[in-house]
Design an enzyme around this catalytic site. Structure first.
Site, PDB file in Angstrom:
ATOM      1  N   PHE A 160      18.330   4.630  -4.425  1.00 19.44           N
ATOM      2  CA  PHE A 160      17.286   5.360  -3.705  1.00 19.44           C
ATOM      3  C   PHE A 160      17.812   6.579  -2.966  1.00 19.44           C
ATOM      4  O   PHE A 160      17.061   7.490  -2.641  1.00 19.44           O
ATOM      5  CB  PHE A 160      16.569   4.420  -2.721  1.00 19.44           C
ATOM      6  CG  PHE A 160      17.337   4.200  -1.435  1.00 19.44           C
ATOM      7  CD1 PHE A 160      17.307   5.137  -0.404  1.00 19.44           C
ATOM      8  CD2 PHE A 160      18.111   3.055  -1.248  1.00 19.44           C
ATOM      9  CE1 PHE A 160      18.028   4.938   0.769  1.00 19.44           C
ATOM     10  CE2 PHE A 160      18.834   2.859  -0.087  1.00 19.44           C
ATOM     11  CZ  PHE A 160      18.791   3.810   0.927  1.00 19.44           C
ATOM     12  N   LYS A 184      16.440   5.191 -15.377  1.00 21.17           N
ATOM     13  CA  LYS A 184      15.675   4.185 -14.625  1.00 21.17           C
ATOM     14  C   LYS A 184      15.936   4.484 -13.153  1.00 21.17           C
ATOM     15  O   LYS A 184      16.938   4.050 -12.584  1.00 21.17           O
ATOM     16  CB  LYS A 184      16.169   2.778 -15.001  1.00 21.17           C
ATOM     17  CG  LYS A 184      15.163   1.656 -14.800  1.00 21.17           C
ATOM     18  CD  LYS A 184      14.631   1.525 -13.392  1.00 21.17           C
ATOM     19  CE  LYS A 184      15.559   0.807 -12.447  1.00 21.17           C
ATOM     20  NZ  LYS A 184      15.063   0.823 -11.029  1.00 21.17           N
ATOM     21  N   GLU A 187      13.132   2.158  -7.708  1.00 24.80           N
ATOM     22  CA  GLU A 187      11.684   1.983  -7.544  1.00 24.80           C
ATOM     23  C   GLU A 187      11.231   2.358  -6.127  1.00 24.80           C
ATOM     24  O   GLU A 187      10.049   2.362  -5.830  1.00 24.80           O
ATOM     25  CB  GLU A 187      11.250   0.553  -7.901  1.00 24.80           C
ATOM     26  CG  GLU A 187      11.780  -0.549  -7.002  1.00 24.80           C
ATOM     27  CD  GLU A 187      13.157  -1.038  -7.446  1.00 24.80           C
ATOM     28  OE1 GLU A 187      14.032  -0.202  -7.770  1.00 24.80           O
ATOM     29  OE2 GLU A 187      13.368  -2.267  -7.415  1.00 24.80           O
ATOM     30  N   SER A 237      24.267  -0.654  -5.261  1.00 27.15           N
ATOM     31  CA  SER A 237      25.040  -1.559  -4.410  1.00 27.15           C
ATOM     32  C   SER A 237      26.068  -2.337  -5.243  1.00 27.15           C
ATOM     33  O   SER A 237      25.924  -2.476  -6.464  1.00 27.15           O
ATOM     34  CB  SER A 237      24.091  -2.543  -3.724  1.00 27.15           C
ATOM     35  OG  SER A 237      23.427  -3.298  -4.709  1.00 27.15           O
ATOM     36  N   CYS A 292      26.998   6.768   0.152  1.00 27.24           N
ATOM     37  CA  CYS A 292      28.124   5.900  -0.188  1.00 27.24           C
ATOM     38  C   CYS A 292      29.428   6.529   0.300  1.00 27.24           C
ATOM     39  O   CYS A 292      30.459   5.871   0.300  1.00 27.24           O
ATOM     40  CB  CYS A 292      28.187   5.650  -1.684  1.00 27.24           C
ATOM     41  SG  CYS A 292      28.544   7.140  -2.610  1.00 27.24           S
ATOM     42  N   GLU A 386      28.644  -3.305   4.591  1.00 28.60           N
ATOM     43  CA  GLU A 386      28.086  -1.958   4.412  1.00 28.60           C
ATOM     44  C   GLU A 386      26.753  -1.931   5.168  1.00 28.60           C
ATOM     45  O   GLU A 386      25.765  -2.542   4.731  1.00 28.60           O
ATOM     46  CB  GLU A 386      27.848  -1.659   2.924  1.00 28.60           C
ATOM     47  CG  GLU A 386      27.282  -0.263   2.726  1.00 28.60           C
ATOM     48  CD  GLU A 386      27.062   0.123   1.272  1.00 28.60           C
ATOM     49  OE1 GLU A 386      26.654  -0.723   0.465  1.00 28.60           O
ATOM     50  OE2 GLU A 386      27.290   1.312   0.951  1.00 28.60           O
TER      51      GLU A 386
HETATM   52  P1  NAD Z   1      20.507  -1.118  -5.318  1.00 24.84           P
HETATM   53  O1  NAD Z   1      21.714  -1.724  -5.900  1.00 24.84           O
HETATM   54  O2  NAD Z   1      19.571  -1.992  -4.570  1.00 24.84           O
HETATM   55  O3  NAD Z   1      19.625  -0.415  -6.466  1.00 24.84           O
HETATM   56  C1  NAD Z   1      20.212   0.417  -7.439  1.00 24.84           C
HETATM   57  C2  NAD Z   1      19.440   0.260  -8.746  1.00 24.84           C
HETATM   58  O4  NAD Z   1      19.528  -1.092  -9.173  1.00 24.84           O
HETATM   59  C3  NAD Z   1      17.971   0.587  -8.609  1.00 24.84           C
HETATM   60  O5  NAD Z   1      17.561   1.334  -9.717  1.00 24.84           O
HETATM   61  C4  NAD Z   1      17.301  -0.780  -8.558  1.00 24.84           C
HETATM   62  O6  NAD Z   1      16.029  -0.795  -9.175  1.00 24.84           O
HETATM   63  C5  NAD Z   1      18.243  -1.665  -9.338  1.00 24.84           C
HETATM   64  N1  NAD Z   1      18.283  -3.045  -8.828  1.00 24.84           N
HETATM   65  C6  NAD Z   1      18.114  -3.454  -7.536  1.00 24.84           C
HETATM   66  N2  NAD Z   1      18.261  -4.793  -7.458  1.00 24.84           N
HETATM   67  C7  NAD Z   1      18.539  -5.228  -8.717  1.00 24.84           C
HETATM   68  C8  NAD Z   1      18.810  -6.514  -9.272  1.00 24.84           C
HETATM   69  N3  NAD Z   1      18.809  -7.618  -8.524  1.00 24.84           N
HETATM   70  N4  NAD Z   1      19.056  -6.584 -10.602  1.00 24.84           N
HETATM   71  C9  NAD Z   1      19.068  -5.490 -11.370  1.00 24.84           C
HETATM   72  N5  NAD Z   1      18.809  -4.234 -10.885  1.00 24.84           N
HETATM   73  C10 NAD Z   1      18.557  -4.115  -9.579  1.00 24.84           C
HETATM   74  O7  NAD Z   1      20.990   0.113  -4.425  1.00 24.84           O
HETATM   75  P2  NAD Z   1      20.116   1.020  -3.436  1.00 24.84           P
HETATM   76  O8  NAD Z   1      19.757   0.216  -2.237  1.00 24.84           O
HETATM   77  O9  NAD Z   1      19.038   1.699  -4.193  1.00 24.84           O
HETATM   78  O10 NAD Z   1      21.180   2.145  -3.051  1.00 24.84           O
HETATM   79  C11 NAD Z   1      22.102   1.998  -2.009  1.00 24.84           C
HETATM   80  C12 NAD Z   1      23.419   1.459  -2.510  1.00 24.84           C
HETATM   81  O11 NAD Z   1      23.939   2.326  -3.517  1.00 24.84           O
HETATM   82  C13 NAD Z   1      24.491   1.430  -1.433  1.00 24.84           C
HETATM   83  O12 NAD Z   1      25.220   0.238  -1.575  1.00 24.84           O
HETATM   84  C14 NAD Z   1      25.350   2.643  -1.724  1.00 24.84           C
HETATM   85  O13 NAD Z   1      26.668   2.558  -1.258  1.00 24.84           O
HETATM   86  C15 NAD Z   1      25.288   2.655  -3.208  1.00 24.84           C
HETATM   87  N6  NAD Z   1      25.613   3.969  -3.763  1.00 24.84           N
HETATM   88  C16 NAD Z   1      26.824   4.104  -4.363  1.00 24.84           C
HETATM   89  C17 NAD Z   1      27.214   5.335  -4.856  1.00 24.84           C
HETATM   90  C18 NAD Z   1      28.552   5.495  -5.507  1.00 24.84           C
HETATM   91  O14 NAD Z   1      28.791   6.538  -6.109  1.00 24.84           O
HETATM   92  N7  NAD Z   1      29.447   4.540  -5.423  1.00 24.84           N
HETATM   93  C19 NAD Z   1      26.350   6.429  -4.758  1.00 24.84           C
HETATM   94  C20 NAD Z   1      25.102   6.252  -4.156  1.00 24.84           C
HETATM   95  C21 NAD Z   1      24.751   5.000  -3.653  1.00 24.84           C
END
Ligand code: NAD
Length: 495
Positions: A160, A184, A187, A237, A292, A386
């Protein structure tokens, strides 16, 4: 435009479409979520969550479209990217507004993130110069050369916090390499992806080469399992990155999954106070701490109390809604506040309390001020988790070695930084930090193209890189072609 009625004030809001085969269409689904403006809490759109059948249609169209796209010379493919870049630069203001409204970033932060995404487009336009393969006469009259081929249909799953920038880390390079790309988006923030689909189409990208399929876990798992998707780039994440890596790898895909982070900022007594204070405050509070790369734990080596006092005073004076935006949701705000609530019981001190910060903006927005939690030891939850908000945890260390031990013990390894005026200390920490991206006097050490972005340890799963020059390897496969033409082949071992 398809619309839905907002519950609170009966206002019509748009339904978010998928982009499949060049058409925008709202998927039929009995599962939907509201997209809320974090600054007001009000819905600005409704998102129907796609089903695996929607993904299947997108993949079939992408397979077909990619066959033709791969036959176009790379020099011609990248012309679309030049037009995309010009379109985005011309519409920076309205695009930033979309990101501001769906994500909560300030407009300035949203613009910065889009400009950073445009840098990735720029890099992908150099592909004709960068993808030249080696060739050698390996034996008299026998030539070997390596030629890059696209993988086919590839997918990107994004978080997000950067609705347009993170898709741009992957899509331009993957597409310039000759692949069809399926996005994708999160959401929670699907609108940046929708804007990108419109821009790609306007730039002249053939239908089916960039598709958007919205959804949640169901679509993520369908992407991992789909036999006609060859590679997956994931950013999000750690918990989900690990699961996506395992599932897509089991389906024999190429996967690079970037996960969460807990970034350490090591400050030593010779640090430049002005630079250190300004830089750490910006690292902690930029994008309301939802990066991140955000600085999260300050490891204070020796007596740096005057610097700590200035950091605390500066953070305490920041006004959410003015100096930085809201966080993504009420759940995120409550999770961040929970660390302050539990801090005292856990033996920590909250010396700047973001829950009490003065704020501007809509009272229903998801605002929380900057916080400082001073932890009694390195096992405290505020040091380990985090938090993903504008919270800085301070741990006091007697020596640089102690600070490095704490940094090295973190399961994450995205970024680390050291603040010092000593080249020796800078080199010592750079060499020993257990992180993929290290900053010297830089709290958000984002490598820019041609360098790739990515961390170590539980911040990254899978091989390769999604961005920068190594990203070309991720989005292509190599063919080795051995040729004998000249008469001389008769005299060598190949004949
Ligand atoms: P998230 O992991 O909740 O979601 C990321 C994606 O995974 C979304 O498209 C979501 O729909 C999908 N998703 C969520 N839960 C899922 C599940 N149980 N099974 C399968 N798919 C699922 O992450 P977020 O809250 O949207 O973003 C924040 C996180 O992203 C933080 O942990 C941040 O550190 C990380 N992040 C990392 C980087 C990097 O380059 N390392 C960059 C940006 C953000």
């Amino acid at each position: 435009m398809t619309t839905a009625t907002r519950e609170r004030d009966a206002v019509q809001v748009p339904m978010v479409p998928n982009f499949i085969g060049g058409y925008a269409s709202v998927p039929e689904s009995d599962r939907s979520v509201w997209i809320r403006n974090p600054g007001t809490g009000l819905p600005i759109a409704q998102l129907c969550l796609s089903a695996p059948a929607d993904l299947d249609v997108a993949v079939r169209g992408a397979v077909e479209a990619q066959r033709a796209w791969a036959l176009i010379a790379v020099k011609d493919r990248i012309q679309v990217l030049f037009r995309l870049k010009a379109l985005m630069e011309g519409r920076l203001e309205p695009l930033a507004q979309v990101i501001h409204e769906e994500n909560g970033k300030t407009v300035a932060e949203a613009k910065g993130s889009i400009l950073r995404g445009i840098e990735c487009i720029e890099f992908a336009t150099s592909l004709p110069q960068l993808m030249v393969g080696p060739a050698l006469e390996v034996s008299r009259g026998v030539e070997c050369k390596m030629v890059r081929y696209p993988l086919g249909v590839v997918a990107g799953i994004t978080p997000f916090n950067f609705p347009m920038m993170v898709p741009l880390w992957m899509a331009p390079l993957a597409i310039a390499c000759g692949n069809a790309f399926i996005l994708k988006p999160s959401e929670q923030t699907p609108l940046g992806g929708v804007e990108l689909a419109k821009l790609f189409a306007e730039a002249g990208l053939p239908a089916g080469i960039f598709s958007v399929v919205h959804g949640d876990r169901v679509i993520v798992e369908a992407i991992c399992d789909h036999p006609d998707i060859q590679a997956v780039g994931f950013v999000g994440s750690t918990k989900v990155a690990r699961a996506v890596h395992a599932r897509a790898t089991a389906a024999h895909k190429r996967v690079r999954a970037l996960g969460g982070a807990k970034n350490h900022l090591i400050v030593v007594p010779d640090a430049d106070p002005e630079l250190t204070v300004q830089n750490i405050v910006a690292s902690v509070t930029g994008c309301a701490g939802q990066r991140c790369m955000a600085g999260s734990v300050l490891l204070a080596v020796g007596d740096i109390e005057p610097i700590l006092d200035r950091i605390k005073a500066t953070l305490a004076a920041l006004v959410p809604g003015q100096d930085f935006g809201p966080v993504i949701s009420s759940a995120a705000r409550d999770r961040i506040a929970g660390y302050n609530e539990r801090a005292t019981a856990n033996g920590a001190k909250v010396t700047v309390d973001g829950r009490k910060a003065k704020r501007v903006g809509d009272p229903a927005g998801y605002y929380i001020g900057a916080s400082v939690i001073e932890a009694p030891h390195a096992d405290h939850e505020a040091v380990c988790d985090e938090i993903f908000g504008p919270t800085l945890t301070i741990v006091r260390c007697e020596t640089l070695s102690e600070a490095l031990t704490i940094e090295n013990a973190s399961p994450y390894g995205n970024a680390a930084a050291v603040y010092t005026t000593s080249g020796l200390v800078a080199q010592y920490v750079s060499e020993r930090a257990s992180a993929g991206m290290v900053g010297v006097n830089i709290g958000v050490p984002v490598p820019r193209e041609p360098f790739p972005f990515g961390g170590w340890n539980d911040s990254t799963f899978g091989g390769g890189d999604l961005t920068g020059e190594p990203g070309i390897d991720f989005w292509t496969k190599m063919k080795k072609i051995t040729t004998k033409w000249s008469d001389e082949h008769r005299s060598n071992w190949m004949s």
